[in-house]
Design a protein around this motif. Structure first.
Motif, short mmCIF file in Angstrom:
data_model
loop_
_atom_site.label_atom_id
_atom_site.label_comp_id
_atom_site.label_asym_id
_atom_site.label_seq_id
_atom_site.Cartn_x
_atom_site.Cartn_y
_atom_site.Cartn_z
N GLU A 1 5.74 -26.06 -7.04
CA GLU A 1 5.06 -24.62 -8.02
C GLU A 1 6.64 -24.24 -9.07
O GLU A 1 6.12 -24.47 -10.40
CB GLU A 1 4.34 -23.35 -7.77
CG GLU A 1 3.24 -23.72 -7.41
CD GLU A 1 3.20 -24.00 -5.49
OE1 GLU A 1 4.69 -24.57 -4.86
OE2 GLU A 1 2.26 -24.31 -4.47
N ARG A 2 7.81 -24.29 -8.13
CA ARG A 2 9.16 -24.29 -9.29
C ARG A 2 9.14 -25.32 -9.59
O ARG A 2 9.63 -25.08 -10.90
CB ARG A 2 9.91 -23.48 -8.31
CG ARG A 2 11.07 -23.36 -8.56
CD ARG A 2 12.08 -23.01 -7.88
NE ARG A 2 12.23 -22.11 -6.93
CZ ARG A 2 13.40 -21.44 -5.62
NH1 ARG A 2 14.49 -21.88 -5.47
NH2 ARG A 2 13.22 -20.38 -5.47
N TRP A 3 9.26 -26.28 -9.37
CA TRP A 3 9.85 -27.53 -9.53
C TRP A 3 8.83 -27.55 -11.06
O TRP A 3 8.92 -28.24 -12.75
CB TRP A 3 9.38 -28.82 -8.81
CG TRP A 3 9.15 -29.93 -9.65
CD1 TRP A 3 8.75 -31.11 -10.46
CD2 TRP A 3 10.98 -29.94 -9.56
NE1 TRP A 3 9.28 -31.90 -11.21
CE2 TRP A 3 11.12 -31.36 -10.44
CE3 TRP A 3 12.16 -30.02 -8.44
CZ2 TRP A 3 11.77 -32.72 -10.86
CZ3 TRP A 3 13.12 -31.61 -8.81
CH2 TRP A 3 12.84 -32.50 -9.61
N ILE A 4 7.43 -27.93 -10.99
CA ILE A 4 6.58 -27.88 -11.81
C ILE A 4 6.62 -26.63 -13.64
O ILE A 4 6.79 -27.14 -14.60
CB ILE A 4 5.18 -27.56 -11.57
CG1 ILE A 4 4.11 -28.99 -11.09
CG2 ILE A 4 4.07 -27.45 -13.21
CD1 ILE A 4 2.93 -28.59 -10.46
N GLY A 5 6.73 -25.45 -13.03
CA GLY A 5 7.40 -24.17 -13.37
C GLY A 5 9.16 -24.39 -14.30
O GLY A 5 8.43 -24.48 -15.42
N ILE A 6 9.83 -24.80 -13.83
CA ILE A 6 10.87 -25.44 -14.21
C ILE A 6 11.22 -26.54 -15.56
O ILE A 6 11.34 -26.26 -16.64
CB ILE A 6 12.08 -26.47 -13.49
CG1 ILE A 6 12.48 -24.82 -12.36
CG2 ILE A 6 13.38 -26.81 -13.87
CD1 ILE A 6 13.48 -25.47 -11.30
N LEU A 7 9.30 -27.27 -14.66
CA LEU A 7 9.94 -28.76 -16.23
C LEU A 7 9.18 -28.16 -16.85
O LEU A 7 9.01 -28.36 -18.27
CB LEU A 7 8.56 -29.22 -15.06
CG LEU A 7 8.32 -31.04 -15.87
CD1 LEU A 7 9.49 -31.38 -15.44
CD2 LEU A 7 7.21 -31.43 -15.22
N LEU A 8 8.09 -26.92 -17.27
CA LEU A 8 7.24 -26.90 -18.03
C LEU A 8 8.42 -26.50 -18.99
O LEU A 8 8.47 -26.21 -20.79
CB LEU A 8 6.22 -25.80 -17.62
CG LEU A 8 5.39 -26.53 -17.63
CD1 LEU A 8 4.25 -25.31 -16.79
CD2 LEU A 8 4.56 -27.20 -18.31
N GLU A 9 9.40 -25.52 -18.81
CA GLU A 9 10.80 -24.55 -19.71
C GLU A 9 11.49 -25.20 -19.94
O GLU A 9 11.73 -25.19 -21.19
CB GLU A 9 10.94 -23.47 -18.27
CG GLU A 9 10.23 -22.27 -18.26
CD GLU A 9 10.79 -21.01 -17.68
OE1 GLU A 9 11.66 -21.13 -17.72
OE2 GLU A 9 9.91 -20.09 -17.35
#
Ligand SMILES: [Zn+2]
Length: 416
Positions: free
Chosen positions: A297-305
């Protein structure tokens, strides 16, 4: 718009609810992204010698006491109580209401004891060593509510949770294997730079100083020998082992820990792990704990940001085919069918809304490619292609689009 929660809203990926703080509600489009990353990871893990396993989310208190988590990590664990009538604790005639809640289980904050149980379920031979197990582990950590921050810090998340049981002599190779996986996987998401810290023994820890000396030296030597620059981070190791921490920066320059590998001599002792070596004698393995992406989830969050959208290979819908009018509906349907046939995630927008309205809506959803089809394109067997973030459209033959997308289809690799 940079906040990953705002991007997720316009892309309809996931949301949060007050009644489940720190936990994600994945929508259909978001779960497509999650699954795509998971499948890609599965292939990479497999190609590096790992086997996937799955273990329970709730494990007994006695196991957590033995692993030391109950004593040293207990405040961060969700303890599960049972309100069911249980004859072993409840006298005859007592109602369930009068029975004290039995706190016999905890939700796993990590999968180590479960993977140890899998290791111990059979007698192990040197032929199986190094044994590399990985799980997309659903883990729970009771983080303070003030520290929760969208996908960046959660109470429930999935991590690529892997454990290696090996000989001491294998450690350098296994750490090298981990760093290669980090390089390969991070590059697939467009990250070519990452930070490495070596987190050393914390104040609260298990095991002798001698074992900590040895474990810390292995990690430092591995980074030295493999040529990775690192910083030391005293006191930041976990209670059972020191670790290498791999971190990425978000758009604000904040550093987030993603990958980790830990050399652990303590759990093999506590759990009396062994394998039969070539001489037919029992030998104790060393354990490595690793996660390459860390929290998915954090990985996807960083990717989106960092990217403001998703790269083409991860987008829940890769191409939207949009008609200008009814007159091009047949060609639009043919284009859509051919894209689907190639394994491309495509959508058809052949309703009678105006093309400018369709483009506005699809761009709002951050659609990577919009293939606009009118009478002219139908006659020529072409599409007018609009790429996300590019204001100029280009007319290209459909065959050219097929060629451009041919490496995406069922091929999960991002490098195309
Ligand atoms: Zn572990």
């Amino acid at each position: 718009m940079h906040d990953h929660r705002a991007i997720a809203k316009v892309m309809d990926l996931f949301h949060f609810e007050e009644h489940s703080p720190g936990m994600v509600f994945w929508h259909p489009m978001g779960l497509r992204v999650f699954r795509q990353i998971e499948e890609f990871m599965r292939q990479v893990y497999h190609s590096h010698g790992f086997e996937e396993v799955r273990s329970p989310v709730a494990l007994s208190r006695s196991l957590w006491e033995k692993s030391g988590h109950w004593g040293k990590f207990g405040n961060n664990m969700f303890v599960v109580g049972s309100m069911q009538q249980d004859n072993s604790v409840e006298g005859e005639g007592q109602s369930a209401d009068s029975v004290a809640v039995n706190l016999n289980y905890a939700l796993k904050p990590m999968s180590c004891p479960a993977h140890i149980a899998i290791y111990q379920a059979q007698k192990r031979s040197y032929r199986e060593i190094p044994m590399r197990l990985m799980e997309f582990g659903i883990v729970h950590r009771n983080e303070p509510s003030g520290s929760l921050s969208g996908c960046m810090r959660l109470r429930q998340f999935v991590q690529d949770d892997a454990h290696i049981f090996c000989r001491e002599a294998d450690l350098l190779d296994e750490i090298g294997n981990f760093l290669n996986m980090v390089k390969e996987l991070y590059a697939a998401f467009g990250y070519h730079k990452f930070g490495i810290k070596i987190a050393l023994r914390p104040e609260q820890r298990m095991g002798s100083d001698e074992l900590w000396d040895k474990a810390e030296a292995v990690l430092i030597n591995a980074c030295e020998e493999l040529g990775y620059a690192y910083e030391l981070s005293p006191g930041e190791g976990s209670f059972y082992s020191p670790k290498i921490e791999v971190s990425l920066e978000d758009r604000l320059g904040r550093s987030w820990q993603c990958g980790t590998i830990q050399v652990d001599f303590n759990f093999p002792q506590i759990f009396e792990l062994s394998f039969v070596n070539q001489e037919g004698k029992l030998e104790q393995p060393v354990m490595l704990h690793q996660a390459v992406l860390g929290s998915m989830e954090r990985w996807i969050g960083i990717l989106l940001e960092n990217q403001g959208a998703l790269p083409l290979w991860l987008a829940p819908v890769q191409v939207a085919v949009a008609t200008i009018s009814d007159k091009s509906a047949d060609w639009a349907e043919a284009v859509f069918a051919r894209l689907k046939g190639m394994g491309i995630r495509a959508e058809l927008h052949a309703d009678d809304a105006t093309i400018s309205k369709k483009i506005r809506e699809l761009s709002g959803r951050k659609m990577p490619l919009i293939a606009i089809v009118g009478e002219r394109e139908a006659a020529k067997g072409s599409v007018n292609l609009r790429r996300l973030g590019v204001s100029v459209q280009e007319e290209i033959a459909f065959a050219q689009l097929e060629e451009e997308l041919s490496c995406l289809g069922n091929n999960l690799s991002a490098v195309c």
